[in-house]
Design an enzyme around this catalytic site. Structure first.
Site, PDB file in Angstrom:
ATOM      1  NE  ARG A 183      -7.353  -4.487  42.290  1.00  0.00           N
ATOM      2  CZ  ARG A 183      -6.297  -5.265  42.520  1.00  0.00           C
ATOM      3  NH1 ARG A 183      -6.130  -5.801  43.703  1.00  0.00           N
ATOM      4  NH2 ARG A 183      -5.413  -5.490  41.563  1.00  0.00           N
ATOM      5  CD  GLU A 241      -9.615  -0.305  46.484  1.00  0.00           C
ATOM      6  OE1 GLU A 241      -9.218  -1.223  45.736  1.00  0.00           O
ATOM      7  OE2 GLU A 241      -9.743  -0.417  47.701  1.00  0.00           O
ATOM      8  NE  ARG A 251      -9.045  -8.904  47.301  1.00  0.00           N
ATOM      9  CZ  ARG A 251      -8.105  -8.249  47.937  1.00  0.00           C
ATOM     10  NH1 ARG A 251      -8.175  -6.938  48.040  1.00  0.00           N
ATOM     11  NH2 ARG A 251      -7.126  -8.885  48.478  1.00  0.00           N
ATOM     12  NE  ARG A 310      -1.794 -12.016  49.561  1.00  0.00           N
ATOM     13  CZ  ARG A 310      -2.640 -11.008  49.724  1.00  0.00           C
ATOM     14  NH1 ARG A 310      -2.184  -9.780  49.874  1.00  0.00           N
ATOM     15  NH2 ARG A 310      -3.933 -11.234  49.729  1.00  0.00           N
ATOM     16  CE  LYS A 369      -3.512  -1.495  50.907  1.00  0.00           C
ATOM     17  NZ  LYS A 369      -4.953  -1.610  51.061  1.00  0.00           N
ATOM     18  CG  PHE A 388      -4.832   0.859  40.564  1.00  0.00           C
ATOM     19  CD1 PHE A 388      -4.544  -0.453  40.283  1.00  0.00           C
ATOM     20  CD2 PHE A 388      -5.757   1.165  41.568  1.00  0.00           C
ATOM     21  CE1 PHE A 388      -5.169  -1.470  40.982  1.00  0.00           C
ATOM     22  CE2 PHE A 388      -6.390   0.148  42.269  1.00  0.00           C
ATOM     23  CZ  PHE A 388      -6.096  -1.177  41.972  1.00  0.00           C
ATOM     24  CD  GLU A 399      -0.444   3.087  41.307  1.00  0.00           C
ATOM     25  OE1 GLU A 399      -1.381   2.429  41.792  1.00  0.00           O
ATOM     26  OE2 GLU A 399       0.052   2.838  40.204  1.00  0.00           O
ATOM     27  CE  LYS A 433      -1.032  -6.053  52.137  1.00  0.00           C
ATOM     28  NZ  LYS A 433      -2.246  -6.836  52.121  1.00  0.00           N
TER      29      LYS A 433
HETATM   30  P1  AMP Z   1      -4.974  -5.626  50.917  1.00  0.00           P
HETATM   31  O1  AMP Z   1      -6.422  -5.762  50.621  1.00  0.00           O
HETATM   32  O2  AMP Z   1      -4.692  -5.107  52.278  1.00  0.00           O
HETATM   33  O3  AMP Z   1      -4.200  -6.883  50.561  1.00  0.00           O
HETATM   34  O4  AMP Z   1      -4.395  -4.500  49.947  1.00  0.00           O
HETATM   35  C1  AMP Z   1      -4.451  -4.598  48.561  1.00  0.00           C
HETATM   36  C2  AMP Z   1      -5.680  -3.883  48.057  1.00  0.00           C
HETATM   37  O5  AMP Z   1      -5.519  -2.485  48.118  1.00  0.00           O
HETATM   38  C3  AMP Z   1      -5.964  -4.125  46.613  1.00  0.00           C
HETATM   39  O6  AMP Z   1      -6.612  -5.354  46.396  1.00  0.00           O
HETATM   40  C4  AMP Z   1      -6.862  -2.970  46.247  1.00  0.00           C
HETATM   41  O7  AMP Z   1      -8.210  -3.282  46.533  1.00  0.00           O
HETATM   42  C5  AMP Z   1      -6.436  -1.881  47.203  1.00  0.00           C
HETATM   43  N1  AMP Z   1      -5.793  -0.734  46.552  1.00  0.00           N
HETATM   44  C6  AMP Z   1      -6.035   0.549  46.893  1.00  0.00           C
HETATM   45  N2  AMP Z   1      -5.302   1.390  46.160  1.00  0.00           N
HETATM   46  C7  AMP Z   1      -4.570   0.651  45.299  1.00  0.00           C
HETATM   47  C8  AMP Z   1      -3.614   0.956  44.278  1.00  0.00           C
HETATM   48  N3  AMP Z   1      -3.257   2.197  44.004  1.00  0.00           N
HETATM   49  N4  AMP Z   1      -3.069  -0.100  43.609  1.00  0.00           N
HETATM   50  C9  AMP Z   1      -3.422  -1.367  43.895  1.00  0.00           C
HETATM   51  N5  AMP Z   1      -4.315  -1.711  44.835  1.00  0.00           N
HETATM   52  C10 AMP Z   1      -4.886  -0.720  45.548  1.00  0.00           C
END
Ligand code: AMP
EC number: 6.5.1.1
Length: 552
Positions: free
Chosen positions: A255, A299, A270, A409, A250, A338, A248, A415
């Site tokens: 969130r 998101e 979040r 996590r 990102k 998502f 998907e 990611k």
């Molecule tokens: P990070 O904040 O760097 O840990 O990355 C994870 C975050 O990416 C999630 O908490 C979401 O807010 C965001 N995110 C964006 N697109 C997606 C997606 N398709 N699936 C899950 N999380 C996503």
């Protein structure tokens, strides 16, 4: 008859736990206490021992800052706010400082009413309920009452509970294990119920009263669950490990979790704060898109002329409590959904992602995030390239057979994004700046979390513009717990995203590690302290880096 647990006993348990170095022994000690507690006390004890007062899903907040604490203690021991502040400076620990101050006063006081554990909780509830103009005065009055009846040792833990940092090393994992042990239940069942209920206190109660019900616990609308999180990884490794994966985009937004029953909806951030009032456009769009009762995960992204705008625009909207209408004209937010966790009375969390995805596509008319099922790395890399061209942050690579695991996590979601590696770290201190930076904080002390403790890994001073520096000063100036020379200790509430070139072992910081060339990237307003990097993850990154796999 059970006389109820005294708060002093709770404090003694905490003091004892503080002296135990091993995790297993701590778990055993807590497990031995739990069966003795009555039904009212059990959930309270379980939360308190983790340094929390209310359930994680609950919107209730104590709202006690350092200044209120100083004032309450100053009043009780008959001194000035400054004296309390100095005592905290000298020990670097609000709990110990309050304990010492109360010890001095104790010789002169004649009457102390025994504090019960449950009573302390009820007083905390009164503090949380205080609202409006007089709320600070009411909170202060309650805090004075509590400290006024506290023995020194009780004062240590009252102060730390009020700041919601107990410093005894009982994190969620340990308490979960203690609950399982105390009531002889499979720890996976306890974890399952915890993920759905989002309150270990209530889970403990259920574990004792009706353990069979633990497996049937379901997620409930308007009681947000923690968001499932992702680890950093690579497309190739994810495909190698799992075969076909769901890729998907990102999205670079913020969130949200959307709950709807009938014509009522709420949106949670979040951090599980209710942000419905700030996001009327997201609420409207999703209400229009489905008639079902649902909990959705997605998101919120800002768009202008069809292209995504950076995260900063989105977070501004989340923060905004007033003037929503004029802000909406400037920044339009749209949802990208998502995942689905609940549909018409049924929990979907344990179903595989591919099934949840099908349900999502069937019930939601619009706003479903794109997803591509791919089995070969080249195809996935092409989607990654597209994602970047479209202005997204990168891609998420998910395992189609995976359940939704709140708060975890793991590697079920990975990611992938370009650029420097970053860490999300808790700001625990700062140093006054010099020269151009005089009058503001010039550098910030950063920490990882480890079982409820915060362990420093380095300081960051670069990458901060003058404008941001001023913003950071405004953000932190009321969070100062203690001063010592040029350094201040800050209430740990803010998370920074920080870039670095390398992780090194180091005797200089309590974590045993240090960052080389740390660089400020941004404030992670959407992240709470318990979402920051853990020591275990830092160690894992260090190991990977040493094995020459780069930091990914
Ligand atoms: P990070 O904040 O760097 O840990 O990355 C994870 C975050 O990416 C999630 O908490 C979401 O807010 C965001 N995110 C964006 N697109 C997606 C997606 N398709 N699936 C899950 N999380 C996503």
């Amino acid at each position: 008859m059970n006389m109820g647990m005294q708060f002093l006993e709770f404090a003694q348990v905490c003091e004892h736990l503080e002296g135990i170095p091993g995790r297993l022994e701590m778990i055993e000690q807590v497990a031995a206490v739990l069966p003795r507690l009555d039904d009212d006390e059990l959930p309270v004890f379980v939360r308190f021992v983790m340094g929390r007062v209310f359930p994680d899903w609950s919107p209730k907040k104590l709202g006690v800052g350092p200044n209120l604490l100083y004032d309450a203690v100053a009043y009780v021991v008959g001194t000035k706010r400054e004296t309390v502040r100095e005592a905290i400076n000298a020990t670097g620990d609000a709990g110990l400082a309050v304990e010492r101050l109360l010890a001095k006063k104790e010789q002169t006081s004649f009457f102390v009413q025994e504090l019960q554990l449950i009573e302390v909780y009820r007083e905390f509830e009164r503090m949380a309920a205080a609202e409006g103009q007089r709320s600070q005065r009411e909170k202060l009055r309650v805090a004075q009452g509590l400290f006024g009846n506290a023995r020194p040792l009780e004062g240590r833990y009252l102060a730390r509970l009020m700041l919601e940092e107990l410093r005894i090393g009982m994190g969620e994992g340990n308490v979960r294990d203690a609950v399982a042990r105390a009531f002889e239940i499979d720890v996976r069942l306890v974890e399952h119920a915890h993920q759905a209920m989002n309150d270990l206190g209530e889970v403990a109660l259920l574990a004792r009263r009706d353990p069979d019900a633990l497996s049937r616990v379901t997620i409930e609308p308007f009681r947000p669950v923690k968001m499932m999180l992702a680890q950093t990884g690579t497309i190739a490794a994810q495909i190698e490990d799992h075969g076909e994966v769901a890729v998907e985009y990102k999205y670079d937004g913020s969130r949200f979790q959307f709950h709807k029953v009938g014509d009522v909806c709420r949106i949670y951030s979040r951090k599980l704060e209710d942000v419905t009032g700030s996001l009327p456009d997201i609420a409207r769009l999703l209400m229009e898109a489905t008639d079902h009762d649902v909990i959705l995960d997605g998101e919120a992204v800002a768009v202008r002329d069809g292209r995504p705008m950076p995260f900063q625009y989105v977070i501004r909207r989340f923060r905004r409590k007033h003037e929503i209408d004029s802000m909406m004209e400037k920044i339009e937010l749209v949802p990208r959904v998502f995942d689905i966790l609940y549909l018409d009375g049924e929990t979907l969390m344990d179903r595989p992602l591919e099934e949840r995805r099908k349900a999502l596509e069937e019930m939601l008319g619009a706003h479903v995030a794109e997803q591509f099922l791919v089995g070969d790395a080249a195809a996935a890399e092409a989607i990654y390239a597209d994602a970047l061209n479209l202005g997204h942050e990168g891609v998420m690579v998910k395992v189609p057979g995976s359940p939704y695991t709140p708060g975890v996590r793991g590697r079920l979601w990975v990611k992938v994004k370009p650029g420097v590696e970053t860490l999300d770290l808790v700001v625990v201190g700062a140093e006054w700046g010099e020269g151009r930076r005089a009058g503001t904080f010039g550098s910030f002390l950063l920490a990882v979390q480890d079982q409820g403790r915060l362990l420093p890994v380095g300081k960051v001073a670069t990458g901060i513009t003058d404008e941001v520096l001023a913003e950071l000063y405004a953000l932190f100036k009321d969070k100062v717990l203690a001063h010592s020379g040029k350094e201040v200790m800050l209430e740990p509430e803010v998370v920074f995203e920080v870039g670095y070139s390398e992780i090194q072992t180091s005797p200089n910081y309590e974590s045993g590690y240090a960052l080389r060339f740390p660089r400020f990237v941004r404030v992670r307003e959407d992240k709470s302290v318990d979402e920051a990097e853990t020591l275990d993850m830092l160690v894992e990154r260090y190991a990977r880096q040493k094995n020459g796999q780069g930091s990914f």
